[in-house]
Design a protein around this motif. Structure first.
Motif, PDB file in Angstrom:
ATOM      1  N   LEU A 389     -38.610  66.835  25.810  1.00 47.76           N
ATOM      2  CA  LEU A 389     -38.749  68.281  25.569  1.00 47.76           C
ATOM      3  C   LEU A 389     -38.075  68.729  24.282  1.00 47.76           C
ATOM      4  O   LEU A 389     -37.981  69.932  24.030  1.00 47.76           O
ATOM      5  N   GLU A 390     -37.644  67.805  23.440  1.00 50.19           N
ATOM      6  CA  GLU A 390     -36.945  68.198  22.217  1.00 50.19           C
ATOM      7  C   GLU A 390     -37.800  69.127  21.356  1.00 50.19           C
ATOM      8  O   GLU A 390     -37.326  70.105  20.810  1.00 50.19           O
ATOM      9  N   TYR A 391     -39.073  68.826  21.251  1.00 47.87           N
ATOM     10  CA  TYR A 391     -39.966  69.649  20.424  1.00 47.87           C
ATOM     11  C   TYR A 391     -40.891  70.483  21.313  1.00 47.87           C
ATOM     12  O   TYR A 391     -42.109  70.523  21.105  1.00 47.87           O
ATOM     13  N   ALA A 413     -49.447  65.888  18.620  1.00 48.02           N
ATOM     14  CA  ALA A 413     -48.197  65.822  17.870  1.00 48.02           C
ATOM     15  C   ALA A 413     -47.001  65.768  18.820  1.00 48.02           C
ATOM     16  O   ALA A 413     -46.027  65.048  18.585  1.00 48.02           O
ATOM     17  N   PHE A 414     -47.070  66.526  19.919  1.00 45.88           N
ATOM     18  CA  PHE A 414     -45.994  66.505  20.912  1.00 45.88           C
ATOM     19  C   PHE A 414     -45.863  65.114  21.535  1.00 45.88           C
ATOM     20  O   PHE A 414     -44.746  64.602  21.732  1.00 45.88           O
ATOM     21  N   SER A 415     -46.994  64.470  21.857  1.00 48.92           N
ATOM     22  CA  SER A 415     -46.940  63.139  22.464  1.00 48.92           C
ATOM     23  C   SER A 415     -46.332  62.122  21.510  1.00 48.92           C
ATOM     24  O   SER A 415     -45.637  61.200  21.943  1.00 48.92           O
ATOM     25  N   VAL A 416     -46.570  62.277  20.199  1.00 49.58           N
ATOM     26  CA  VAL A 416     -45.992  61.359  19.215  1.00 49.58           C
ATOM     27  C   VAL A 416     -44.506  61.646  19.014  1.00 49.58           C
ATOM     28  O   VAL A 416     -43.689  60.727  18.858  1.00 49.58           O
ATOM     29  N   SER A 417     -44.134  62.916  19.040  1.00 46.62           N
ATOM     30  CA  SER A 417     -42.743  63.293  18.746  1.00 46.62           C
ATOM     31  C   SER A 417     -41.758  62.700  19.746  1.00 46.62           C
ATOM     32  O   SER A 417     -40.576  62.556  19.444  1.00 46.62           O
ATOM     33  N   SER A 418     -42.226  62.333  20.928  1.00 42.76           N
ATOM     34  CA  SER A 418     -41.313  61.802  21.934  1.00 42.76           C
ATOM     35  C   SER A 418     -40.722  60.445  21.542  1.00 42.76           C
ATOM     36  O   SER A 418     -39.777  59.980  22.166  1.00 42.76           O
ATOM     37  N   TYR A 419     -41.265  59.815  20.497  1.00 44.21           N
ATOM     38  CA  TYR A 419     -40.750  58.523  20.046  1.00 44.21           C
ATOM     39  C   TYR A 419     -39.836  58.646  18.828  1.00 44.21           C
ATOM     40  O   TYR A 419     -39.374  57.652  18.301  1.00 44.21           O
ATOM     41  N   SER A 420     -39.570  59.873  18.381  1.00 42.25           N
ATOM     42  CA  SER A 420     -38.961  60.068  17.073  1.00 42.25           C
ATOM     43  C   SER A 420     -37.551  59.489  16.949  1.00 42.25           C
ATOM     44  O   SER A 420     -37.161  59.031  15.881  1.00 42.25           O
ATOM     45  N   THR A 421     -36.755  59.510  18.003  1.00 45.99           N
ATOM     46  CA  THR A 421     -35.380  59.028  17.878  1.00 45.99           C
ATOM     47  C   THR A 421     -35.211  57.578  18.313  1.00 45.99           C
ATOM     48  O   THR A 421     -34.105  57.053  18.258  1.00 45.99           O
ATOM     49  N   THR A 611     -62.404  66.039   4.445  1.00 44.37           N
ATOM     50  CA  THR A 611     -61.546  66.975   5.167  1.00 44.37           C
ATOM     51  C   THR A 611     -60.934  67.990   4.220  1.00 44.37           C
ATOM     52  O   THR A 611     -60.929  67.824   2.994  1.00 44.37           O
ATOM     53  N   LEU A 612     -60.404  69.049   4.828  1.00 44.21           N
ATOM     54  CA  LEU A 612     -59.594  70.007   4.085  1.00 44.21           C
ATOM     55  C   LEU A 612     -58.202  69.419   3.882  1.00 44.21           C
ATOM     56  O   LEU A 612     -57.887  68.339   4.396  1.00 44.21           O
ATOM     57  N   SER A 613     -57.354  70.111   3.156  1.00 41.15           N
ATOM     58  CA  SER A 613     -56.001  69.637   2.931  1.00 41.15           C
ATOM     59  C   SER A 613     -55.259  69.531   4.261  1.00 41.15           C
ATOM     60  O   SER A 613     -55.422  70.385   5.146  1.00 41.15           O
ATOM     61  N   PRO A 614     -54.444  68.486   4.434  1.00 39.09           N
ATOM     62  CA  PRO A 614     -53.729  68.322   5.710  1.00 39.09           C
ATOM     63  C   PRO A 614     -52.688  69.419   5.929  1.00 39.09           C
ATOM     64  O   PRO A 614     -52.089  69.927   4.985  1.00 39.09           O
ATOM     65  N   LYS A 615     -52.490  69.757   7.192  1.00 37.36           N
ATOM     66  CA  LYS A 615     -51.508  70.763   7.595  1.00 37.36           C
ATOM     67  C   LYS A 615     -50.427  70.098   8.445  1.00 37.36           C
ATOM     68  O   LYS A 615     -50.710  69.261   9.297  1.00 37.36           O
ATOM     69  N   LEU A 616     -49.190  70.478   8.238  1.00 41.86           N
ATOM     70  CA  LEU A 616     -48.086  69.890   8.981  1.00 41.86           C
ATOM     71  C   LEU A 616     -48.091  70.381  10.431  1.00 41.86           C
ATOM     72  O   LEU A 616     -48.122  71.585  10.681  1.00 41.86           O
ATOM     73  N   LEU A 617     -48.073  69.447  11.360  1.00 41.75           N
ATOM     74  CA  LEU A 617     -47.988  69.784  12.783  1.00 41.75           C
ATOM     75  C   LEU A 617     -46.551  69.674  13.297  1.00 41.75           C
ATOM     76  O   LEU A 617     -46.083  70.524  14.051  1.00 41.75           O
ATOM     77  N   TRP A 618     -45.873  68.604  12.895  1.00 43.32           N
ATOM     78  CA  TRP A 618     -44.547  68.316  13.434  1.00 43.32           C
ATOM     79  C   TRP A 618     -43.726  67.566  12.402  1.00 43.32           C
ATOM     80  O   TRP A 618     -44.239  66.734  11.667  1.00 43.32           O
ATOM     81  N   LYS A 619     -42.432  67.878  12.329  1.00 45.73           N
ATOM     82  CA  LYS A 619     -41.496  67.208  11.442  1.00 45.73           C
ATOM     83  C   LYS A 619     -40.223  66.934  12.221  1.00 45.73           C
ATOM     84  O   LYS A 619     -39.689  67.816  12.907  1.00 45.73           O
ATOM     85  N   LYS A 620     -39.712  65.722  12.119  1.00 42.40           N
ATOM     86  CA  LYS A 620     -38.510  65.341  12.856  1.00 42.40           C
ATOM     87  C   LYS A 620     -37.285  66.071  12.317  1.00 42.40           C
ATOM     88  O   LYS A 620     -37.143  66.272  11.118  1.00 42.40           O
TER      89      LYS A 620
END
Length: 744
Positions: A389-391, A413-421, A611-620
């Motif tokens: 639940l960090e993000y 992005a939430f599912s990926v963020s769970s591996y960040s640390t 594609t269009l320019s990428p947009k940031l979803l999540w940053k550690k």
């Protein structure tokens, strides 16, 4: 459409196979004739989903020894396997009358049978093979042969066989003796003057007695042959077993010597560096390294692994990053954040002979092996699961999205963020005790509450339930952590589905975690890699997201820890491309045009997206200051074990061995850990004894039931799992925990 799956390297039929060229988590299957379920091998044609261009393709599937392998043709069985699924850790599901969905190690395979009857035959065979594979895996985990015990067991068995053969020989002598007497009596009867009919009957009885003697002699001879054969094979097996033991001992000595040499080189390098730099600090530390036999692993960070974790800093999205429908809408005013702790005591510098412990763990399920706290971090598995639940802001933002496809990007992005640390968090969390709970109450600060409970001990299984009322979502997951130590690396396979439902739209997302691997267990610096595929499905709209975690390769030019993905609608049309790394950030790019490009490395035609320019979803978020001395904890992790009033008596914060470890009192923590584990084993023995007594008396016995969760069949996945039964937060308000068991 699903992403394609892959197997392992080239092998013989029904063994592990090489990487499947089909690519992502496949879908498949139509089958033709196959042997009857229940046999050791089951074969047949199925259609497997390969990719968006080719769709379903006909493949030859072979089920053998708990492994499902597939080939393009039957002729390929002799040389090229296209992929293999280990059913021991796989989840088997059915989508409709003809479809089969297999999920294993983060990969999903979609198969399709030609008829419903064929589908049912395959499902039956797969379920039987899975059950058998799980039994075999458990049996192997429980085996702990020693040279002396093996030899004693074999010799004891042979003695029993010899004794039984002696008994049979004695019985044979008696049969021969009594049989001869019986035949003499019958012969005398034949000499008497009796009616013709009586004489015929006596003659028939005499013939049967003769046949009986012949049969008993044959039986004794067969038993003697069996014993001779058993003795011959026993000697052969003993020689083979002794050879394997010698090889294992030689390997252990070699690795131990390599570890000592590695340590000596590292110490020499440190000394040379310190002489050059004029440093005196490290020279003082080296004074404790005199005893190489006990200290030669002090250079290794003694940390294993635990599942992903996360924290909850405020995260701001710019209005240009998503459509206006996803921009933040002010909701209920949350109270100011409570001031929580920002540091814990520094980790003590304890030395440990790692090899002396780990050499006996190869091939075992680590959750069954008692480990000293030196391998741990001062958090339980329940607390580590809560770190997902960090993000949570990603879910808050996703809940306000009107576009379900943009919402899917944020969920991914939430599912990926769970591996960040997990890049730094290589320590093992405490295994929870049965009935242990953990609450994370952030209702006033962030609008959500989370509750975990350990519902089963073997295998380790916990359930997590999180509810957010601002802006409104519910997250729940039943997680079983399966781990195996393979000598050089440790594999962690989280089993179980993660569910996320948004209250306003009713969108219900389901996905599973990928496999994590900890490298350099014995020699070198520990590091973690995540690999496999995640398929996220919106069960309301049937939209999907295929995420691929690329395994690290020394020869690859790709960015390490790379994650790529495609978000597609229910018809399989791609709308967004996702890219990034699981330890840093994720971006999304909207697809405006797609076309078929040239052939790829495997001779397949690729799809080119504009594609269009990428947009940031999540940053550690950056780690707190001095994190390297505080187990590399994130800001959230530092607060998880902070004492709080009013929690349940079974809460992980109250666990004494974990608290002692956090305070740096590791020797006391190890003693307390042993006490708690023995207390848990004693409770289990009492339950087993009560169950046995109830069965003996013919009475009903209710098995252990979790306090806050109960089992129910999931309408989405079809699995039987745990759901929150309610009552926890009400008990907290009443300050009534009389129902809690005494586990600490």
């Amino acid at each position: 459409g699903p992403a394609a799956g892959s197997g392992l390297g080239s092998i013989q039929p029904a063994a592990l196979g090489q990487r499947a060229p089909e690519g992502r988590s496949g879908s498949a299957s139509a089958s033709t004739a196959a042997p009857a379920p229940g046999s050791d091998t089951y074969k047949g044609w199925l259609f497997k989903w390969t990719n968006y261009l080719k769709g379903y393709q006909r493949r030859w599937f072979v089920l053998s020894n708990g492994l499902l392998s597939y080939y393009r043709t039957q002729a390929e069985m002799a040389h090229t396997c296209r992929g293999t699924i280990n059913l021991a850790t796989a989840h088997i599901d059915t989508e409709d009358a003809c479809n089969i969905v297999l999920s294993s190690g983060g990969r999903t395979y979609h198969l399709k049978a030609s008829t419903e009857v064929e589908r049912q035959r395959w499902v039956t065979a797969l379920e039987l093979a899975k059950a058998k594979a799980i039994r075999m895996m458990n049996d192997q985990s429980d085996e702990e042969p020693t040279s002396q015990s093996d030899r004693s067991e074999i010799q004891g068995t042979l003695k029993i066989l010899v004794s039984k053969l002696d008994d049979l020989s004695t019985c044979n002598d008696l049969i021969a003796k009594h049989g001869a007497a019986l035949q003499r009596s019958l012969s005398e009867l034949e000499g008497l003057k009796v009616p013709l009919e009586g004489g015929e009957k006596i003659k028939a009885v005499n013939e049967r007695a003769t046949l009986f003697r012949i049969t008993s002699n044959a039986m004794i001879n067969a038993c003697r042959d069996f014993l001779d054969l058993a003795e011959t094979h026993c000697r052969r097996l003993q020689r083979a077993l002794q050879y394997e033991r010698e090889q294992r001992t030689h390997l252990e000595e070699t690795i131990e010597q390599l570890a000592k040499q590695h340590n000596s080189l590292e110490r020499a390098w440190r000394e040379a560096f310190n002489l050059t730099a004029g440093s005196e600090r490290v020279n003082k530390e080296d004074a404790s390294d005199e005893d190489e036999d006990t200290e030669y692993f002090d250079f290794i960070e003694l940390k294993l692994f635990s599942p992903p974790n996360l924290w909850f800093h405020s995260f701001c999205f710019t209005k240009s990053q998503m459509s206006p429908s996803c921009n933040d809408v002010s909701g209920k005013e949350l109270l100011p954040r409570r001031q929580r702790r920002t540091h814990i005591p520094d980790k003590p510098n304890y030395s440990l002979n790692l090899w002396s412990i780990m050499k006996n763990c190869i091939g075992k399920e680590l959750s069954k092996i008692p480990m000293p706290v030196n391998f741990n971090e001062p958090l339980s598995m329940l607390q580590r699961l809560t770190e997902d639940l960090e993000y949570h802001e990603l879910l808050d933002k996703a809940a306000r999205c009107e576009s379900s496809l943009e919402q899917m990007c944020l969920v991914a992005a939430f599912s990926v963020s769970s591996y960040s640390t997990t890049v730094h968090r290589t320590a093992k969390p405490f295994n929870p005790l049965l009935g242990e709970t953990y609450e994370l109450d952030r209702l006033e600060e962030f609008g959500y509450r989370s509750l975990c409970e350990q519902v089963i001990v073997y295998p380790q299984k916990a359930f997590v339930y999180t509810f957010s009322n601002v802006p409104g979502w519910t997250l729940w997951q039943e997680i079983t952590i399966a781990s195996k130590f393979r000598g050089k690396y440790l594999s962690i396979m989280p089993l179980g589905a993660i569910h996320l439902q948004f209250h306003s739209s009713g969108n219900h997302y389901v996905w599973r975690k990928v496999t994590s691997t900890v490298h350099n267990i014995i020699v070198g610096k520990l590091w973690i890699d995540q690999s496999g595929d995640i398929e996220i499905v919106n069960n309301r709209t049937k939209e999907t997201c295929q995420l691929k975690f690329s395994p690290y390769s020394y020869f690859s030019r790709d960015v390490p820890r790379k994650v790529t993905g495609v978000v597609a609608d229910s018809g399989g049309q791609a709308h967004y491309i996702l890219s990034g790394t699981w330890d840093d950030k994720m971006e999304s790019a909207k697809i405006i045009q797609s076309s078929r490009g040239g052939s790829g490395s495997e001779g397949k035609q690729k799809t080119v997206y504009q594609t269009l320019s990428p947009k940031l979803l999540w940053k550690k978020y950056p780690l707190p200051e001095n994190a390297e001395n505080m187990y590399h904890f994130s800001a959230l992790a530092l607060t998880l074990n902070e004492p709080e009033d009013g929690v349940a008596l079974t809460d992980s914060r109250l666990r004494p061995d974990q608290r002692l470890m956090e305070e740096g009192r590791w020797d006391e923590a190890n003693s307390e850990k042993q006490r708690l584990e023995e207390k848990q084993r004693a409770a289990r023995r009492r339950r087993e004894a009560e169950a046995t007594d109830a069965l003996d008396e013919g009475a009903d016995y209710e098995r252990y039931q979790p306090l806050w969760f109960h089992q129910r069949r999931d309408s989405v996945t079809g699995e039987t799992n745990f759901v929150y039964r309610g009552g926890y937060w009400e008990s907290k308000e009443r300050e009534d925990w009389t129902m809690c068991p005494d586990i600490f």
